[in-house]
Write a protein that holds these residues in place. Structure first.
Motif, mmCIF file in Angstrom:
data_model
loop_
_atom_site.group_PDB
_atom_site.id
_atom_site.type_symbol
_atom_site.label_atom_id
_atom_site.label_comp_id
_atom_site.label_asym_id
_atom_site.label_seq_id
_atom_site.Cartn_x
_atom_site.Cartn_y
_atom_site.Cartn_z
ATOM 1 N N PRO B 267 -37.028 -66.072 31.365
ATOM 2 C CA PRO B 267 -37.449 -66.655 30.082
ATOM 3 C C PRO B 267 -38.844 -66.185 29.646
ATOM 4 O O PRO B 267 -39.162 -66.210 28.460
ATOM 5 C CB PRO B 267 -37.466 -68.169 30.351
ATOM 6 N N ASP B 268 -39.683 -65.761 30.591
ATOM 7 C CA ASP B 268 -41.031 -65.291 30.240
ATOM 8 C C ASP B 268 -41.055 -63.834 29.758
ATOM 9 O O ASP B 268 -42.098 -63.342 29.329
ATOM 10 C CB ASP B 268 -41.952 -65.342 31.473
ATOM 11 N N GLN B 273 -43.741 -59.116 27.608
ATOM 12 C CA GLN B 273 -43.685 -57.800 26.958
ATOM 13 C C GLN B 273 -44.673 -57.743 25.785
ATOM 14 O O GLN B 273 -45.389 -56.752 25.604
ATOM 15 C CB GLN B 273 -42.258 -57.529 26.453
ATOM 16 N N LEU B 274 -44.735 -58.807 25.013
ATOM 17 C CA LEU B 274 -45.661 -58.834 23.877
ATOM 18 C C LEU B 274 -47.114 -58.845 24.357
ATOM 19 O O LEU B 274 -47.962 -58.142 23.793
ATOM 20 C CB LEU B 274 -45.361 -60.045 22.997
ATOM 21 N N ALA B 275 -47.390 -59.611 25.395
ATOM 22 C CA ALA B 275 -48.753 -59.630 25.938
ATOM 23 C C ALA B 275 -49.141 -58.241 26.434
ATOM 24 O O ALA B 275 -50.256 -57.766 26.206
ATOM 25 C CB ALA B 275 -48.857 -60.658 27.065
ATOM 26 N N ASN B 276 -48.202 -57.585 27.094
ATOM 27 C CA ASN B 276 -48.491 -56.231 27.578
ATOM 28 C C ASN B 276 -48.757 -55.268 26.428
ATOM 29 O O ASN B 276 -49.647 -54.424 26.501
ATOM 30 C CB ASN B 276 -47.335 -55.718 28.442
ATOM 31 N N GLY B 280 -52.167 -53.099 26.442
ATOM 32 C CA GLY B 280 -52.253 -51.638 26.577
ATOM 33 C C GLY B 280 -50.924 -50.924 26.411
ATOM 34 O O GLY B 280 -50.817 -49.744 26.700
ATOM 35 N N GLY B 281 -49.913 -51.652 25.951
ATOM 36 C CA GLY B 281 -48.556 -51.116 25.959
ATOM 37 C C GLY B 281 -48.192 -50.244 24.783
ATOM 38 O O GLY B 281 -47.090 -49.720 24.734
ATOM 39 N N LEU B 304 -47.069 -50.536 31.201
ATOM 40 C CA LEU B 304 -45.659 -50.851 30.974
ATOM 41 C C LEU B 304 -45.127 -51.742 32.089
ATOM 42 O O LEU B 304 -45.727 -51.829 33.164
ATOM 43 C CB LEU B 304 -44.820 -49.572 30.894
ATOM 44 N N VAL B 305 -44.021 -52.406 31.787
ATOM 45 C CA VAL B 305 -43.356 -53.199 32.809
ATOM 46 C C VAL B 305 -42.247 -52.336 33.396
ATOM 47 O O VAL B 305 -41.385 -51.832 32.672
ATOM 48 C CB VAL B 305 -42.782 -54.506 32.230
#
Lengths: 437, 443
Positions: B267-268, B273-276, B280-281, B304-305
């Motif tokens: 759920p997070d 992804q938006l925080a990343n 720096g994403g 990146l994740v």
């Protein structure tokens, strides 16, 4: 198992609309509504070959400056507006052109046109942005050249062996001294001379309505001040008459490597003479069944990998004369470069003398068709390629024809091409391994 | 400026995310086949992923190098030539999760490509000569990789974050490769190259049901025996001293930071992804604007994740000039800390959200992109329809949720930091910011 049946080479039928605005900007539209995305490309007819002496790397540095704000846009705004619309962007500097491009969801068409038109009117050239981007470019060169093995091999290290004149031979990434010497005035001059509406092509591909796109292009680019294209000088040089060979030590390279280049016919003026070389490069090196891979890698084990292609930057259809066919190979620790070159000569002789095996040409052409079609599946790939084909040939629709034209290249013409790759026309650069293992 | 200033045009109405036509079938031998239609160009993309966890990296790499080197009826050259006839090609690669066969060819050649693929899967011979050739080539490539700063930095980071987990070592040593014999590869193939748990993805100018039939016809007879091997979950990150890996005379430092992350289904995940992205994403992120566009320390920083079967991790990477290594780390920690402590602005989040949503559209607009995404999703047990669900999660993530994700996953206190560079020149700089442990670069 089918053995001789030849695969039919399919074609694409992307429609092409071309027109020219009053200010000389040429426009190519190629609609395709199969996905809700668009590609936008602006290509300026200036590249590495046009940079002045004492300013190596300037065309690329200037490309960076085109992202640093423009008439109505602050620094960083371009990036934010493209990405904030769900898109991606970049630019790249080639020997004969510089491109700027975006891929975006279809609803951002007008925004992308606005952004490109704004910097065509004029980038914000400031001392601060220039110094910042000189630093960024130096880090780019460190990543791609100075801090890695085989940096610049062979695209920066082979041209000075094959060519004698500054435009063709110099380091297109640039020396740090030249980059640091660049001034805002240089940049303003470069823009004034080369970034003229008459020297540019705009291409838009993908999910567009042509009538609407025409109107939007006119709205945003119509009042870009008209400036004519500068006269493009000839960069012609005579062919080699004697073999040239240079070697250098790469302190980071663990193993030896070698690359050779031979001049090929004018890609624009003699396209029919040029195409067989594109096929030849693939016959020699594309895949495990290619001639040089089978011979050098599998049978002789004299190299660990071999590649062949047209043009120093690897794309056969975006470069003007003079250009070359390149072969490059990496060798095992005890590798013998002389022997590798001798074997290449033998294989070229064999090809020229005995011709191709049954089905060899057809399967190479089928594979080339796949590569060409795959590139055009990306909406941006179509915009970029059509923009360059318009700029260099006035013929963007050639993109649809390439798989068929490649498929029509005859065995005879490939043999004839192979016969021209003689040692006395060859320029070779050899990398000596300088890293401890 | 004499002209009146011009106003940025607004975006048009958002065009709806439209998923392509697809079909799926699980064959009797356990192979899952997913076929997706995108007829834009007359090609078909092929991706076959076979679970390959817990295989020794030297054996895994050698199997990938030689899988296409010949069968009991065809030589490697013949296989390549037969594929070429239909405009096709296949390559094999391996990572700690799976063995991956990838290729593309003319759509009219799909049956033939599948037939050749089946031949390789059921009758790969690992001929001694070819194995010897590929062994030497692989050794050379590993030696080359060991001269690449990016590879050395990643190797050190993996070892540091994964400890005893199988992900810790992903590149074999030359000696390990030299020890791999054809008999070992044949045995490994017998044990592990099986359809159970494997996923075949076909994307392109195909009718999905017909493509499934073609796959069943070609691969239905592939033997479904063999082992299924699981992977233990990755260990949690253990922050500690900064690891400085010495590469004397390096003109740049390779900065690598690992942070915790969650799988796609968590759920997070959308908020992370938006925080990343904000951190720096993407190019318009705080980190890139800071250390590239403002300070000129670096060319292409990114974060990146990275999702793997056994766990996910957030990785940030930058190659920075040697003389500003400490300064670049300082700005990196500052940007991580700022996002972890202070909620992002609404506009900043909106920009990242639009980027995330837009690039979903771009990602599925080519056959190759669709194939990559379908295959990656399938290896997490997901299907393409998850894209719509993920888009909905991205669309509704709030500032508070993104701030919360940043606090939990991007906090610099949770980071594992590795720097590869010239220790003599950068140890002092880094020592002002963190406790530093220095090691020589170990290939």
């Amino acid at each position: 198992m089918s053995t001789t049946r030849r695969a039919t080479i399919p074609a694409t039928r992307y429609p092409v609309e071309r027109f020219t605005l009053d200010n000389g900007l040429r426009v190519v539209l190629t609609p395709d509504r199969s996905a809700p995305v668009i590609g936008v490309a602006v290509v300026y007819d200036v590249g590495i070959r046009s940079e002045p002496e004492g300013r190596t790397g300037f065309a690329h540095l200037f490309e960076h400056l085109m992202f640093q704000g423009s008439e109505n846009l602050e620094k960083l705004a371009h990036f934010r507006h493209v990405q904030g619309a769900g898109g991606t962007f970049n630019g790249s500097t080639h020997l004969d052109y510089t491109d700027y491009y975006e891929t975006l969801p279809g609803n951002a068409l007008e925004r992308a046109l606005f952004l490109e038109a704004d910097r065509m009117r004029g980038p914000r050239l400031t001392e601060e942005n220039l110094r910042n981007q000189v630093d960024v470019v130096k880090e780019e060169i460190r990543v791609n050249v100075l801090n890695r093995p085989y940096g610049g091999f062979p695209w920066l290290t082979l041209p000075p062996v094959l060519f004698d004149t500054f435009p063709n031979a110099h380091d297109g990434y640039g020396s740090f001294t030249d980059l640091e010497s660049a001034t805002v005035a240089d940049a303003a001059d470069f823009f004034q001379k080369y970034y003229a509406s008459g020297n540019a092509v705009l291409a838009v591909s993908g999910d567009i309505d042509v009538a609407e796109a025409v109107e939007l292009v006119e709205r945003h680019f119509g009042d870009v001040p008209a400036r004519p294209a500068p006269v493009r000088p000839s960069f012609a040089e005579p062919d080699l008459t004697a073999e040239r060979r240079v070697s250098y030590t790469d302190r980071l390279a663990p193993l030896p490597a070698v690359a050779s280049a031979w001049r090929v016919p004018d890609p624009i003026g003699d396209f029919v003479g040029y195409l067989p070389y594109a096929v030849l490069a693939e016959v020699l090196t594309d895949g495990d069944a290619a001639r040089l891979v089978e011979r050098l890698v599998q049978r002789d084990r004299s190299v660990t990998g071999v590649g062949g292609y047209l043009g120093f930057m690897g794309d056969p259809f975006d470069v003007r004369d003079p250009t070359a066919l390149l072969l490059q190979a990496h060798l095992p620790p005890d590798g013998d470069v002389d022997k590798v070159l001798q074997t290449v000569d033998e294989e070229l002789d064999r090809l020229a003398t005995d011709g191709l095996a049954d089905g060899e040409l057809a399967r190479t052409q089928a594979r080339m068709a796949t590569h060409l079609l795959r590139d055009t599946d990306a909406v941006l790939g179509r915009a970029l390629r059509m923009a360059v084909l318009e700029q260099q040939r006035g013929e963007p629709g050639l993109l649809n024809e390439l798989p068929r034209l490649v498929g029509e290249v005859t065995e005879e013409s490939v043999r004839t091409a192979a016969a021209t790759l003689r040692p006395q026309r060859r320029a070779t650069v050899e990398v000596l391994a300088g890293a401890e293992q | 400026m004499t002209t009146a200033s011009r106003v940025l045009p607004p975006l048009g109405p958002t065009r709806k995310l439209k998923l392509p036509k697809q079909a799926e079938r699980r064959l009797g031998n356990g192979l899952t086949v997913i076929a997706v239609r995108r007829p834009a160009v007359p090609l078909v993309e092929v991706r076959l992923g076979i679970p390959f966890g817990q295989v020794h990296p030297a054996r895994a790499a050698m199997l990938a190098e030689t899988l296409l080197s010949g069968t009991t009826t065809l030589t490697g050259v013949q296989i390549a030539a037969e594929l070429q006839k239909v405009g096709g090609g296949l390559s094999a690669g391996v990572d700690p999760d799976r063995l991956m066969l990838s290729g593309a060819g003319l759509a009219t050649g799909l049956d033939r490509m599948l037939e050749l693929l089946a031949g390789v899967l059921t009758a790969a011979a690992y001929p001694a000569d070819e194995v010897a050739t590929e062994r030497d080539r692989l050794v050379d490539r590993i030696q080359l990789a060991q001269c690449q700063p990016g590879h050395l930095a990643r190797t050190a980071l993996l070892k540091r974050i994964y400890g005893r987990h199988p992900y810790a070592v992903q590149t074999p040593t030359p000696d390990q490769v030299r020890a791999v014999r054809p008999s070992v590869l044949r045995k490994l193939h017998d044990q592990r190259v099986h359809p159970n748990g494997a996923i075949l993805v076909l994307v392109g100018d195909v009718q999905p049901e017909r493509a499934l039939d073609a796959a069943e016809q070609a691969l239905g007879g592939w033997n479904g025996a063999g082992q299924v091997v699981g992977l233990p979950a990755t260990p949690p990150l253990e922050p500690g001293p900064l690891l400085l890996v010495d590469r004397p005379e390096s003109v740049q430092s390779s900065l690598r930071i690992a942070l915790p992350a969650v799988p796609r289904t968590d759920p997070d995940h959308a908020a992370l992804q938006l925080a990343n992205l904000i951190f720096g994403g993407y190019f318009s992120s705080r980190w890139v604007e800071n250390i590239r566009e403002e300070k000129g320390y670096t060319y292409g920083p990114y974060s990146l994740v990275e999702h793997s079967v056994a766990g996910s991790v957030l990785l940030a990477a930058a190659e920075v000039a040697t003389e500003v290594t400490g300064a670049a780390l300082l700005e990196t920690q500052y940007e991580l800390g700022r996002l972890a402590c202070v909620a992002p602005g609404a506009e900043e989040l909106e920009q990242a959200r639009q980027y995330a949503l837009g690039t979903l559209q771009l990602g599925i607009s080519t056959q190759a992109g669709l194939a990559a995404l379908t295959s990656a999703y399938a290896s997490s047990g997901l299907r393409l329809d998850f894209l719509a669900e993920h888009a909905a999660r991205l669309a509704r993530a709030t500032v508070a949720e993104v701030a919360d994700a940043a606090a939990r996953y991007l906090a610099p206190a949770r980071a594992v930091t590795v720097v590869l560079g010239d220790a003599q020149r950068v140890a002092g700089q880094l020592g002002t910011l963190a406790e530093v442990v220095t090691e020589p670069a170990v290939p």
